[in-house]
Write a protein that holds these residues in place. Structure first.
Motif, short mmCIF file in Angstrom:
data_model
loop_
_atom_site.label_atom_id
_atom_site.label_comp_id
_atom_site.label_asym_id
_atom_site.label_seq_id
_atom_site.Cartn_x
_atom_site.Cartn_y
_atom_site.Cartn_z
N LEU A 79 45.03 -7.53 -26.39
CA LEU A 79 43.33 -7.07 -26.53
C LEU A 79 43.36 -5.93 -27.70
O LEU A 79 42.00 -5.82 -27.32
N PHE A 80 44.73 -5.83 -27.77
CA PHE A 80 44.05 -4.64 -28.78
C PHE A 80 44.73 -4.46 -30.27
O PHE A 80 45.55 -5.44 -30.37
N THR A 81 44.14 -4.22 -30.98
CA THR A 81 44.08 -4.16 -32.39
C THR A 81 44.71 -3.44 -33.19
O THR A 81 44.40 -2.24 -32.57
N GLU A 82 45.49 -2.85 -34.34
CA GLU A 82 46.03 -2.16 -34.86
C GLU A 82 46.58 -1.07 -33.76
O GLU A 82 45.82 1.26 -34.35
N PHE A 83 47.60 -1.44 -33.28
CA PHE A 83 47.65 0.00 -32.13
C PHE A 83 49.12 0.93 -33.02
O PHE A 83 49.95 0.44 -33.42
N THR A 84 49.07 1.81 -32.74
CA THR A 84 49.75 2.81 -33.62
C THR A 84 49.93 3.98 -31.86
O THR A 84 49.25 4.50 -31.63
N PHE A 105 40.22 -1.70 -29.38
CA PHE A 105 39.39 -2.98 -28.61
C PHE A 105 38.53 -3.61 -29.08
O PHE A 105 37.50 -2.68 -29.47
N ASN A 106 37.45 -4.28 -29.30
CA ASN A 106 36.82 -4.96 -29.87
C ASN A 106 36.48 -4.67 -31.38
O ASN A 106 35.02 -4.05 -31.37
N ASP A 107 36.76 -4.04 -31.99
CA ASP A 107 36.61 -3.49 -33.58
C ASP A 107 36.68 -1.65 -32.97
O ASP A 107 35.89 -1.19 -33.59
N ARG A 108 36.82 -1.26 -31.59
CA ARG A 108 36.42 -0.08 -31.37
C ARG A 108 37.36 0.89 -31.21
O ARG A 108 38.51 0.43 -30.46
N GLN A 288 35.68 -4.53 -21.53
CA GLN A 288 34.59 -4.51 -22.16
C GLN A 288 33.40 -3.63 -21.50
O GLN A 288 32.12 -3.19 -21.49
N ALA A 289 32.47 -4.83 -20.35
CA ALA A 289 31.68 -4.84 -19.40
C ALA A 289 31.85 -2.96 -18.63
O ALA A 289 30.97 -2.70 -18.54
N MET A 290 33.06 -2.84 -18.75
CA MET A 290 32.91 -1.11 -18.36
C MET A 290 32.92 -0.63 -19.43
O MET A 290 31.91 1.08 -18.70
#
Length: 336
Positions: A79-84, A105-108, A288-290
């Motif tokens: 679900l997440f990208t660029e995880f550091t 998360f969704n580019d956020r 995302q909804a939350m």
């Protein structure tokens, strides 16, 4: 190959027979054998739906603990990208039972953290089966401080039997560390959303789950103590864990009614372990909804709303006194 729970044994027999038939589906009778296997598949699907239609609280505990359910690391990867990843509490050491770091998360940009149980013997030992020590909670505090400083929402993924009760953990201030983590959850001025993806065990779970929004997967559990621990205290018999699970009101459906959680996230038929990708996608949609529900709220509103949520928890849906509490637990007590 599925790993079956005790109550799924009839299902295991049917699916095993279908696999055996397919292995024999060669030669002139291959088509007929395949038809028999498909008939068994239909029977297995019907039985699976029947088994999961109305799971008892104890069976939900078993599903929540299933070793093949996706864990924190899987959700972060999916679900997440660029995880550091970030490690250490800057005081004692790193605790692998709690993982977290910066991600998108969704580019956020967000901070994501959670309990990680591990998938095999070596990783489970390294992760201490998801039972965090004080340094794990102090790492969580450090990450939440960072999120607050840079205005990043926090997403937490809860999956622990409870905080580690070992001698060293107690010596290093386990209860204080959990309290500090809970306090930090309640005081940061950024959105905090939490999802119970498996087990939510006692203060070990609450330490990272005191969020503005708390969700649970359909077959996850969340309780002040494990059914076995509760049974050992109330009945002096850990074997009464089924009765304890009923009394604890630990299912997602019960806790939604009590106002402890805000939403229940559906799982694929047969639990998240049967279709991890679908389960993780459902969790992503809920996160995302939350976050959308909290967008636009300022620091003061986020903190006030979070504190109000926990102070009012269960106020309008208190359960009747449980008939499961044994008589000896109340006998002889001052009723005046």
């Amino acid at each position: 190959m599925h790993s079956y729970l005790d109550f799924e044994k009839p299902l295991a027999e049917i699916e095993g027979k279908a696999e055996e038939l397919r292995a024999l589906a060669r030669g002139e009778d291959g088509i007929e054998v395949e038809r028999e296997a498909e008939a068994l598949d239909q029977k297995a699907r019907a039985l699976l739906a029947s088994l999961y239609k109305d799971l008892s609280p104890w069976r939900k505990c078993q599903v929540a603990r299933h070793p093949a359910r996706p864990h924190c690391k899987d959700y972060i990867s999916a679900l997440f990208t660029e995880f550091t990843p970030l490690a250490g509490d800057r005081g004692f050491s790193d605790d692998a039972a709690v993982m977290g770091g910066l991600a998108r998360f969704n580019d956020r940009p967000v901070v994501v953290l959670g309990h990680e149980k591990g998938h095999d013997t070596a990783s489970r030992l390294d992760r201490n089966f998801g039972m965090a020590r004080p340094e794990g909670y102090r790492k969580a505090v450090r990450l939440m401080d960072m999120a607050d400083r840079f205005g990043l929402p926090v997403v937490t993924l809860v999956d622990t039997p409870g905080a580690y009760p070992g001698k060293g953990a107690e010596e290093r201030g386990q209860s204080e560390a959990i309290a500090r983590a809970t306090e930090k959850c309640l005081s940061i001025g950024v959105p905090l959303v939490s999802v119970v993806i498996g087990e939510g065990g006692s203060g070990g779970a609450v330490g990272i789950a005191a969020g503005n929004r708390v969700a649970m997967l359909e077959h996850s559990v969340y309780s002040v103590i494990s059914p076995e621990g509760c049974a050992s205290i109330l009945w002096k018999d850990a074997g009464k864990m089924r009765e304890a699970a009923e009394a604890l009101r630990l299912t997602a459906q019960d806790l939604l009614t009590l106002g402890v959680v805000d939403r229940v996230i559906p799982e694929p038929m047969g639990g998240a372990q049967r279709d991890p990708a679908a389960a993780m996608a459902n969790v992503g949609t809920a996160i995302q909804a939350m976050l959308d529900e909290l967008s636009g709220q300022d620091r003061k509103a986020l903190v006030a709303g979070r504190r109000k949520k926990f102070l009012e928890m269960g106020r309008n849906a208190l359960p009747e006194p449980s008939s499961f509490i044994p008589a000896h637990f109340t006998q002889g007590r001052d009723r005046g």
